[in-house]
Design a protein around this motif. Sequence first.
Motif, PDB file in Angstrom:
ATOM      1  N   ILE A   4       0.842  -1.180   0.000  1.00  0.00           N
ATOM      2  CA  ILE A   4       0.000   0.000   0.000  1.00  0.00           C
ATOM      3  C   ILE A   4       0.886   1.243   0.000  1.00  0.00           C
ATOM      4  CG2 ILE A   4      -1.754   1.273   1.277  1.00  0.00           C
ATOM      5  CD1 ILE A   4      -2.594  -1.430   2.466  1.00  0.00           C
ATOM      6  N   PRO A   5       0.720   2.128  -0.979  1.00  0.00           N
ATOM      7  CA  PRO A   5       1.541   3.341  -0.997  1.00  0.00           C
ATOM      8  C   PRO A   5       1.163   4.277   0.144  1.00  0.00           C
ATOM      9  CG  PRO A   5      -0.116   3.457  -2.695  1.00  0.00           C
ATOM     10  CD  PRO A   5      -0.216   2.079  -2.093  1.00  0.00           C
ATOM     11  N   GLY A  10      -1.913   8.919  -5.889  1.00  0.00           N
ATOM     12  CA  GLY A  10      -2.964   7.911  -5.881  1.00  0.00           C
ATOM     13  C   GLY A  10      -3.347   7.398  -4.504  1.00  0.00           C
ATOM     14  N   VAL A  11      -2.941   8.077  -3.467  1.00  0.00           N
ATOM     15  CA  VAL A  11      -3.193   7.599  -2.109  1.00  0.00           C
ATOM     16  C   VAL A  11      -4.495   8.195  -1.596  1.00  0.00           C
ATOM     17  CG1 VAL A  11      -2.303   7.569   0.228  1.00  0.00           C
ATOM     18  CG2 VAL A  11      -0.746   7.357  -1.673  1.00  0.00           C
ATOM     19  N   ALA A  12      -5.372   7.350  -1.098  1.00  0.00           N
ATOM     20  CA  ALA A  12      -6.653   7.803  -0.561  1.00  0.00           C
ATOM     21  C   ALA A  12      -6.592   7.885   0.962  1.00  0.00           C
ATOM     22  CB  ALA A  12      -7.752   6.830  -0.969  1.00  0.00           C
ATOM     23  N   TRP A  13      -7.141   8.942   1.508  1.00  0.00           N
ATOM     24  CA  TRP A  13      -7.218   9.135   2.957  1.00  0.00           C
ATOM     25  C   TRP A  13      -8.634   9.559   3.310  1.00  0.00           C
ATOM     26  CZ3 TRP A  13      -3.565   8.119   6.567  1.00  0.00           C
ATOM     27  CH2 TRP A  13      -2.269   7.911   6.120  1.00  0.00           C
ATOM     28  N   LEU A  14      -9.079   9.179   4.492  1.00  0.00           N
ATOM     29  CA  LEU A  14     -10.372   9.600   5.007  1.00  0.00           C
ATOM     30  C   LEU A  14     -10.146  10.404   6.280  1.00  0.00           C
ATOM     31  CD1 LEU A  14     -12.357   6.276   4.594  1.00  0.00           C
ATOM     32  CD2 LEU A  14     -12.413   8.261   3.106  1.00  0.00           C
ATOM     33  N   PRO A  25      -8.698   3.967   3.993  1.00  0.00           N
ATOM     34  CA  PRO A  25      -9.992   3.291   3.877  1.00  0.00           C
ATOM     35  C   PRO A  25      -9.984   1.870   4.441  1.00  0.00           C
ATOM     36  CG  PRO A  25      -9.463   4.404   1.835  1.00  0.00           C
ATOM     37  CD  PRO A  25      -8.252   4.510   2.714  1.00  0.00           C
ATOM     38  N   THR A  26      -8.827   1.229   4.496  1.00  0.00           N
ATOM     39  CA  THR A  26      -8.766  -0.124   5.050  1.00  0.00           C
ATOM     40  C   THR A  26      -8.958  -0.134   6.564  1.00  0.00           C
ATOM     41  OG1 THR A  26      -6.361   0.051   5.140  1.00  0.00           O
ATOM     42  CG2 THR A  26      -7.297  -1.021   3.214  1.00  0.00           C
ATOM     43  N   ARG A  41     -20.071   9.579   9.210  1.00  0.00           N
ATOM     44  CA  ARG A  41     -19.726  10.315   7.991  1.00  0.00           C
ATOM     45  C   ARG A  41     -18.226  10.582   7.958  1.00  0.00           C
ATOM     46  NH1 ARG A  41     -20.032  16.207   6.887  1.00  0.00           N
ATOM     47  NH2 ARG A  41     -20.239  16.294   9.138  1.00  0.00           N
ATOM     48  N   MET A  42     -17.528   9.882   7.084  1.00  0.00           N
ATOM     49  CA  MET A  42     -16.096  10.095   6.892  1.00  0.00           C
ATOM     50  C   MET A  42     -15.911  10.888   5.604  1.00  0.00           C
ATOM     51  SD  MET A  42     -14.398   8.571   9.381  1.00  0.00           S
ATOM     52  CE  MET A  42     -12.777   8.125   8.838  1.00  0.00           C
ATOM     53  N   LEU A  43     -15.025  11.885   5.641  1.00  0.00           N
ATOM     54  CA  LEU A  43     -14.760  12.720   4.476  1.00  0.00           C
ATOM     55  C   LEU A  43     -13.542  12.194   3.735  1.00  0.00           C
ATOM     56  CD1 LEU A  43     -15.146  16.179   6.226  1.00  0.00           C
ATOM     57  CD2 LEU A  43     -16.864  14.937   4.921  1.00  0.00           C
ATOM     58  N   LYS A  44     -13.623  12.178   2.413  1.00  0.00           N
ATOM     59  CA  LYS A  44     -12.491  11.732   1.612  1.00  0.00           C
ATOM     60  C   LYS A  44     -11.586  12.924   1.337  1.00  0.00           C
ATOM     61  CE  LYS A  44     -11.187   9.317  -2.537  1.00  0.00           C
ATOM     62  NZ  LYS A  44     -11.609   8.652  -3.754  1.00  0.00           N
ATOM     63  N   LEU A  45     -10.321  12.783   1.670  1.00  0.00           N
ATOM     64  CA  LEU A  45      -9.353  13.842   1.417  1.00  0.00           C
ATOM     65  C   LEU A  45      -8.750  13.640   0.035  1.00  0.00           C
ATOM     66  CD1 LEU A  45      -7.465  13.893   4.813  1.00  0.00           C
ATOM     67  CD2 LEU A  45      -9.249  15.423   4.062  1.00  0.00           C
ATOM     68  N   SER A  46      -8.559  14.718  -0.670  1.00  0.00           N
ATOM     69  CA  SER A  46      -7.904  14.622  -1.967  1.00  0.00           C
ATOM     70  C   SER A  46      -6.713  15.565  -1.964  1.00  0.00           C
ATOM     71  CB  SER A  46      -8.868  14.980  -3.092  1.00  0.00           C
ATOM     72  OG  SER A  46      -9.312  16.308  -2.951  1.00  0.00           O
TER      73      SER A  46
END
Length: 61
Positions: A4-5, A10-14, A25-26, A41-46
Amino acid sequence: MRIIPLRGAGVAWLKCPACRLKCRPTAVGPDGQCPRCGEARMLKLSFGGRTAPSAPDGDPS
């Protein structure tokens, strides 16, 4: 084994708006709630991806 990077475009964070926990997310349970406080309610960080530097205008020679 899946690698997992930790950083990069391309890394996703909540992020939890209640307790401000940032996690992958895992780490979130199957119900999608915050693992620390249980907020539903979790927010997706970009994060803005970095682009390759462009070549300067004009003749490259």
